[in-house]
Design a protein around this motif. Structure first.
Motif, mmCIF file in Angstrom:
data_model
loop_
_atom_site.group_PDB
_atom_site.id
_atom_site.type_symbol
_atom_site.label_atom_id
_atom_site.label_comp_id
_atom_site.label_asym_id
_atom_site.label_seq_id
_atom_site.Cartn_x
_atom_site.Cartn_y
_atom_site.Cartn_z
ATOM 1 N N PRO A 1 0.581 -1.046 0.130
ATOM 2 C CA PRO A 1 0.558 0.332 0.826
ATOM 3 C C PRO A 1 1.116 1.304 -0.125
ATOM 4 C CG PRO A 1 0.117 -1.281 2.188
ATOM 5 C CD PRO A 1 0.842 -1.476 1.696
ATOM 6 N N GLU A 2 0.186 2.290 -0.896
ATOM 7 C CA GLU A 2 0.997 3.580 -0.980
ATOM 8 C C GLU A 2 1.414 4.233 0.847
ATOM 9 O OE1 GLU A 2 0.523 7.683 -3.023
ATOM 10 O OE2 GLU A 2 -0.799 7.690 -1.360
ATOM 11 N N CYS A 3 2.548 4.399 1.230
ATOM 12 C CA CYS A 3 2.572 4.693 2.418
ATOM 13 C C CYS A 3 2.871 5.927 2.625
ATOM 14 C CB CYS A 3 4.613 3.872 3.015
ATOM 15 S SG CYS A 3 4.347 4.452 3.934
ATOM 16 N N PHE B 1 0.158 -3.135 9.518
ATOM 17 C CA PHE B 1 -0.514 -3.357 10.446
ATOM 18 C C PHE B 1 -2.026 -3.224 9.688
ATOM 19 C CE2 PHE B 1 2.990 -2.377 13.181
ATOM 20 C CZ PHE B 1 2.953 -3.440 13.924
ATOM 21 N N THR B 2 -2.585 -1.810 9.105
ATOM 22 C CA THR B 2 -3.681 -2.429 8.550
ATOM 23 C C THR B 2 -4.156 -3.099 7.339
ATOM 24 O OG1 THR B 2 -3.159 -0.480 7.350
ATOM 25 C CG2 THR B 2 -4.070 0.309 9.464
ATOM 26 N N ALA B 3 -3.892 -2.353 6.315
ATOM 27 C CA ALA B 3 -3.859 -3.021 4.457
ATOM 28 C C ALA B 3 -2.503 -4.207 4.691
ATOM 29 C CB ALA B 3 -2.681 -1.637 3.678
ATOM 30 N N ILE B 4 -1.493 -4.210 4.329
ATOM 31 C CA ILE B 4 -0.756 -5.165 4.793
ATOM 32 C C ILE B 4 -1.526 -6.555 5.383
ATOM 33 C CG2 ILE B 4 1.574 -6.972 5.356
ATOM 34 C CD1 ILE B 4 1.936 -5.078 2.153
ATOM 35 N N TYR C 1 2.841 -21.136 13.019
ATOM 36 C CA TYR C 1 3.959 -21.542 12.156
ATOM 37 C C TYR C 1 4.274 -19.819 12.427
ATOM 38 C CZ TYR C 1 7.233 -23.237 9.537
ATOM 39 O OH TYR C 1 8.542 -23.749 8.384
ATOM 40 N N VAL C 2 3.714 -19.504 11.039
ATOM 41 C CA VAL C 2 4.451 -18.059 10.498
ATOM 42 C C VAL C 2 2.707 -17.567 9.955
ATOM 43 C CG1 VAL C 2 4.581 -18.644 8.591
ATOM 44 C CG2 VAL C 2 5.596 -16.733 8.557
ATOM 45 N N ILE C 3 3.122 -15.646 9.991
ATOM 46 C CA ILE C 3 1.700 -15.114 9.716
ATOM 47 C C ILE C 3 2.846 -13.949 8.087
ATOM 48 C CG2 ILE C 3 0.346 -12.700 9.827
ATOM 49 C CD1 ILE C 3 0.144 -13.514 12.827
ATOM 50 N N THR C 4 2.349 -14.305 7.295
ATOM 51 C CA THR C 4 2.796 -13.930 5.820
ATOM 52 C C THR C 4 2.460 -12.186 5.899
ATOM 53 O OG1 THR C 4 0.472 -14.004 4.421
ATOM 54 C CG2 THR C 4 1.820 -16.270 4.947
ATOM 55 N N VAL C 5 3.364 -11.636 5.330
ATOM 56 C CA VAL C 5 3.345 -10.364 4.605
ATOM 57 C C VAL C 5 2.713 -10.299 3.342
ATOM 58 C CG1 VAL C 5 4.616 -8.483 4.419
ATOM 59 C CG2 VAL C 5 5.461 -10.059 6.228
ATOM 60 N N GLY C 6 1.681 -10.286 3.126
ATOM 61 C CA GLY C 6 0.257 -10.305 2.522
ATOM 62 C C GLY C 6 0.107 -11.127 1.943
ATOM 63 N N GLN C 7 -0.034 -11.634 -0.017
ATOM 64 C CA GLN C 7 0.202 -13.420 0.093
ATOM 65 C C GLN C 7 0.656 -13.270 -2.136
ATOM 66 O OE1 GLN C 7 -4.061 -15.561 0.430
ATOM 67 N NE2 GLN C 7 -4.418 -13.829 1.405
ATOM 68 N N THR C 8 1.091 -12.112 -1.868
ATOM 69 C CA THR C 8 1.782 -12.675 -3.474
ATOM 70 C C THR C 8 3.556 -12.102 -2.786
ATOM 71 O OG1 THR C 8 1.568 -10.247 -4.014
ATOM 72 C CG2 THR C 8 -0.177 -11.345 -4.200
ATOM 73 N N THR C 9 4.161 -12.522 -3.812
ATOM 74 C CA THR C 9 5.391 -11.862 -4.198
ATOM 75 C C THR C 9 6.340 -10.266 -3.964
ATOM 76 O OG1 THR C 9 6.270 -14.049 -5.312
ATOM 77 C CG2 THR C 9 7.979 -12.460 -5.349
ATOM 78 N N SER C 10 5.549 -9.882 -4.910
ATOM 79 C CA SER C 10 5.695 -8.388 -5.138
ATOM 80 C C SER C 10 5.213 -7.656 -3.665
ATOM 81 C CB SER C 10 4.979 -7.258 -6.049
ATOM 82 O OG SER C 10 3.469 -7.787 -5.446
ATOM 83 N N GLU C 11 4.294 -7.827 -2.551
ATOM 84 C CA GLU C 11 3.986 -7.560 -1.543
ATOM 85 C C GLU C 11 5.071 -8.208 -0.203
ATOM 86 O OE1 GLU C 11 -0.899 -7.549 -0.679
ATOM 87 O OE2 GLU C 11 -0.070 -9.557 -1.095
ATOM 88 N N LEU C 12 5.483 -9.150 -0.787
ATOM 89 C CA LEU C 12 6.158 -9.421 0.178
ATOM 90 C C LEU C 12 8.171 -8.238 0.091
ATOM 91 C CD1 LEU C 12 8.065 -10.870 2.211
ATOM 92 C CD2 LEU C 12 9.168 -12.316 0.103
ATOM 93 N N ILE C 13 8.110 -7.612 -1.427
ATOM 94 C CA ILE C 13 9.612 -7.037 -1.987
ATOM 95 C C ILE C 13 8.470 -5.503 -1.474
ATOM 96 C CG2 ILE C 13 11.074 -6.470 -3.570
ATOM 97 C CD1 ILE C 13 11.493 -9.121 -2.350
ATOM 98 N N GLY C 14 7.635 -4.746 -1.293
ATOM 99 C CA GLY C 14 7.292 -4.094 -1.401
ATOM 100 C C GLY C 14 7.632 -3.488 0.236
ATOM 101 N N SER C 15 6.794 -4.706 0.883
ATOM 102 C CA SER C 15 6.909 -5.106 2.059
ATOM 103 C C SER C 15 8.325 -4.195 2.957
ATOM 104 C CB SER C 15 5.863 -5.217 3.034
ATOM 105 O OG SER C 15 4.841 -5.313 2.674
ATOM 106 N N TYR C 16 8.773 -5.384 2.557
ATOM 107 C CA TYR C 16 10.607 -4.846 3.217
ATOM 108 C C TYR C 16 10.729 -3.642 2.422
ATOM 109 C CZ TYR C 16 15.658 -5.119 2.507
ATOM 110 O OH TYR C 16 17.232 -4.410 2.919
ATOM 111 N N ARG C 17 10.482 -3.086 1.701
ATOM 112 C CA ARG C 17 11.391 -1.405 0.687
ATOM 113 C C ARG C 17 10.604 -0.602 2.004
ATOM 114 N NH1 ARG C 17 11.408 -2.136 -5.134
ATOM 115 N NH2 ARG C 17 12.605 -3.678 -5.725
#
Length: 293
Positions: A109-111, A190-193, A212-228
């Motif tokens: 999401p837009e930060c 803690f909202t959109a993601i 076991y784990v809570i994912t960061v979104g459900q797509t590859t681009s969401e994981l990379i975007g969240s890291y950034r």
């Protein structure tokens, strides 16, 4: 006038004057002539000298009192100035983050880079308002950098290694990113993601609340975007704090395979939809179950 020590400094020489004078005068009788006055002066040298202390001693006590009052005023002024400096620093951090424009990283999401008030407490935990200018809590910054290193390393392995390895790497990358977001209190995480994330649990676990784990979104681009998002948010905090970050010293000067995680869309060339494939495998795995969070 209500200062007891002032009256003590006046009365003590006077009482000593009377006491010692009595001893000196007792053998003599009163003589109001010039000879009697001269004799009085000669036998009263010590009592008069003691009586004369009734002038400098109160002055000295008064100076002590004035110095004490001045010290108290200086201490109060310093305390107020330190309080003002501390909260001005906190206000400046909010204003610094507010000047950063909105940005969007991949499918995240837009930060807005809105800083939570508690972040100042976390980042400058070693300081109190009465101490003035806040001091950096170095352990806080180091813990974030450790998790950022872990998140990007595991994200890279998720995108490049074989399936068996990438599943564990993906879990570790998610855990590290959630740890960073909790420390930095990034609202978008803690909202959109979070709303678009899922909890993966092991069926064999007796306690179904264990995840076991809570994912960061459900797509590859969401994981990379969240890291950034986490990386950029942390960079702004370091720039404001003046913290010499070892993390960015490495990230900004390397041009290797990890650079695909840091910027651009080169990460899509490493592997095709690896996160989506992992989640498909999870849905078909009888040992794992997926729940919403």
């Amino acid at each position: 006038m209500n200062h007891g020590l002032l009256w003590f400094s006046i009365l003590t020489p006077f009482l000593y004057f009377i006491t010692i004078g009595y001893v000196s005068w007792e053998p003599y009788s009163l003589d109001m002539s010039s000879e009697g006055f001269a004799k009085f002066i000669s036998i009263s040298t010590l009592p008069i000298a003691i009586l004369s202390l009734a002038i400098p001693l109160p002055v000295l006590v008064s100076r002590f009192h004035a110095t004490q009052q001045t010290a108290a005023q200086i201490k109060a002024a310093k305390f107020k100035n330190n309080i003002d400096v501390f909260y001005a620093h906190r206000k400046a951090m909010f204003e610094y983050f507010d000047r950063v424009p909105k940005v969007k990283f991949e499918s995240a999401p837009e930060c807005e880079f809105k800083v939570h008030p508690r972040l100042h407490i976390n980042a400058f935990r070693g300081s109190k308002p009465e101490q003035g200018n806040p001091a950096i809590f170095e352990e806080f910054f180091k813990s974030i950098e450790s998790n950022l290193f872990s998140a990007r390393t595991m994200a890279y392995h998720t995108l490049t290694e074989e399936d068996v390895h990438r599943r564990l790497a993906y879990r570790n990358s998610c855990i590290a990113l959630w740890a960073v977001s909790r420390r930095l209190l990034i609202g978008e995480m803690f909202t959109a993601i979070s709303d678009n994330s899922i909890a993966i649990k092991e069926v064999r676990r007796a306690n179904s609340r264990e995840t076991y784990v809570i994912t960061v979104g459900q797509t590859t681009s969401e994981l990379i975007g969240s890291y950034r998002i986490c990386r950029s948010f942390y960079r702004i905090l370091c720039e404001f704090s003046g913290y010499d970050s070892g993390f960015f010293s490495i990230v900004d000067n390397e041009d290797d395979f990890f650079a695909a995680i840091e910027s651009g869309r080169r990460y899509t060339e490493l592997s095709e939809n690896p996160i989506e494939e992992i989640l498909e495998w999870v849905r078909d795995c009888p040992e794992l179950t997926i729940e919403s969070i």
